[in-house]
Design an enzyme around this catalytic site. Structure first.
Site, mmCIF file in Angstrom:
data_model
loop_
_atom_site.group_PDB
_atom_site.id
_atom_site.type_symbol
_atom_site.label_atom_id
_atom_site.label_comp_id
_atom_site.label_asym_id
_atom_site.label_seq_id
_atom_site.Cartn_x
_atom_site.Cartn_y
_atom_site.Cartn_z
ATOM 1 N N TYR A 99 8.676 7.693 16.608
ATOM 2 C CA TYR A 99 8.816 7.455 15.165
ATOM 3 C C TYR A 99 9.807 8.460 14.558
ATOM 4 C CZ TYR A 99 7.307 7.092 10.226
ATOM 5 O OH TYR A 99 7.249 6.935 8.857
ATOM 6 N N LYS A 157 13.352 7.801 12.650
ATOM 7 C CA LYS A 157 13.666 8.314 11.320
ATOM 8 C C LYS A 157 15.001 9.058 11.325
ATOM 9 C CE LYS A 157 10.491 6.248 9.436
ATOM 10 N NZ LYS A 157 10.633 5.400 8.262
ATOM 11 N N ILE A 173 3.195 4.400 -0.396
ATOM 12 C CA ILE A 173 4.423 4.692 -1.144
ATOM 13 C C ILE A 173 5.065 3.409 -1.664
ATOM 14 C CG2 ILE A 173 6.789 5.599 -0.887
ATOM 15 C CD1 ILE A 173 5.515 7.601 1.200
ATOM 16 N N SER A 186 0.843 -1.203 0.000
ATOM 17 C CA SER A 186 0.000 0.000 0.000
ATOM 18 C C SER A 186 0.876 1.249 0.000
ATOM 19 C CB SER A 186 -0.932 0.012 1.225
ATOM 20 O OG SER A 186 -0.174 0.179 2.418
ATOM 21 N N THR A 204 -1.550 8.428 2.880
ATOM 22 C CA THR A 204 -1.447 6.966 2.885
ATOM 23 C C THR A 204 -2.285 6.405 4.029
ATOM 24 O OG1 THR A 204 0.444 6.905 4.405
ATOM 25 C CG2 THR A 204 0.949 7.096 2.045
ATOM 26 N N SER A 223 11.566 10.329 7.052
ATOM 27 C CA SER A 223 10.468 11.281 7.191
ATOM 28 C C SER A 223 11.036 12.623 7.608
ATOM 29 C CB SER A 223 9.497 10.789 8.260
ATOM 30 O OG SER A 223 8.673 11.855 8.699
#
Length: 320
Positions: free
Chosen positions: A202, A206, A52, A50, A235, A176
């Protein structure tokens, strides 16, 4: 996180990470860069069912590349594969089931892949995980760290010998822009201390991916490493993990295809590999890994420490 850092990041995001920013940046793109045949080249894409990942798989399959989709959910993966084959006419699309949060299984998968396949030209580390609360895997590791950092490290390190045997090898990691608000921290990798904020955890992961890419590029000089920010993309992962952000920004978010554009460019174009290895990209150009005056730089010692901690952790779970 400082108020300045937060504000500077959001201002940058509104001007650079949106759909309009992509449309503006795309005016300088060289169309010929992507007019290439990938026949005979093999690509592994994690989280390829799904968003990207799927858009990247579709673009590579269209160019004749062999695609190895590494996904967690078999049904969704098979459905995505059927879409890709139908749309592109390329049947060289293979599904592999792996949950990157299961550390020992990442090792086992990579070792089995090397035994079965003779070449891998490009590895695209795209799968990621944002948790709303702290959880651990069977090995006792915090799940999002296991997926976003250690899983990426193990998969990449294990596949390096196969990549090195293949022509024009590349490794691309989807990071990100959230990492810009984070300074590298190696003292709390498992998020055991303090309040657990999944979005900030998160963002730290990254940042760790950026440092990991820079360090691997220094060690493995015959592979072209890159790490990139896709922009703010519409997304399923963003909708699930950040519903408020998603609903307030929905009209400004990029399509998965727009988010995947730089991944595809890094994976297939000749132009990408004329740039130095280990750099951070946004909209097909190298950009800084730090906001101005944001105090997010770390020492070379701290950066080396991250890699040695990952190496030690990885070895703990390596099958013998």
């Amino acid at each position: 996180m400082s108020l300045y850092r937060n504000s500077a990041w959001f201002l940058k995001g509104v001007t650079e990470f949106t759909r309009n920013a992509y449309l503006s940046a795309s005016k300088r793109f060289v169309e010929k860069d992507l007019e290439v045949s990938m026949a005979g080249r093999a690509f592994m894409i994690t989280g390829a069912n799904s968003g990207i990942g799927k858009a990247t798989a579709m673009a590579i399959a269209k160019r004749g590349g062999t695609v190895h989709m590494v996904c967690r959910n078999k049904d969704k993966a098979e459905e995505a594969r059927a879409d890709i084959v139908k749309e592109t006419g390329n049947k060289e699309v293979y599904v592999h089931i792996l949950d990157l949060s299961e550390t020992k299984k990442v090792w086992e998968f990579a070792e089995a892949f090397k035994r079965k396949y003779k070449a891998l030209n490009v590895l695209i580390n795209n799968a990621g995980s944002i948790m709303s609360q702290r959880d651990v895997n069977v090995e006792g590791l915090e799940k999002s760290f296991a997926t976003n950092v250690l899983g990426v490290y193990i998969l990449t390190k294990s596949l390096i010998p196969l990549l090195e045997k293949s022509a024009d090898p590349r490794v691309i990691t989807v990071s990100s822009g959230g990492m810009l608000v984070q300074k590298l921290r190696t003292g709390n990798l498992q998020s055991e201390r303090g309040r657990y904020d999944g979005t900030m955890v998160y963002a730290q992961h990254k940042r760790q991916q950026v440092v990991m890419t820079e360090q691997l590029a220094k060690t493995h000089t015959n592979i072209h490493f890159s790490v990139m920010h896709p922009g703010w993309v519409d997304t399923p992962a963003v909708a699930n993990a950040m519903p408020d952000f998603h609903s307030s920004m929905k009209e400004s978010l990029r399509t998965p295809e727009q988010g995947a554009d730089t991944v595809v460019w890094l994976a297939v174009s000749e132009a990408a590999i004329t740039n130095p290895s280990g750099r951070f990209y946004q909209d097909r150009k190298m950009v800084s890994t730090h906001l101005p005056l944001a105090w997010t730089h770390s020492s070379p010692l701290e950066e080396q420490k991250l890699v040695s901690l990952l190496e030690d952790l990885a070895k703990t779970f390596q099958p013998h």
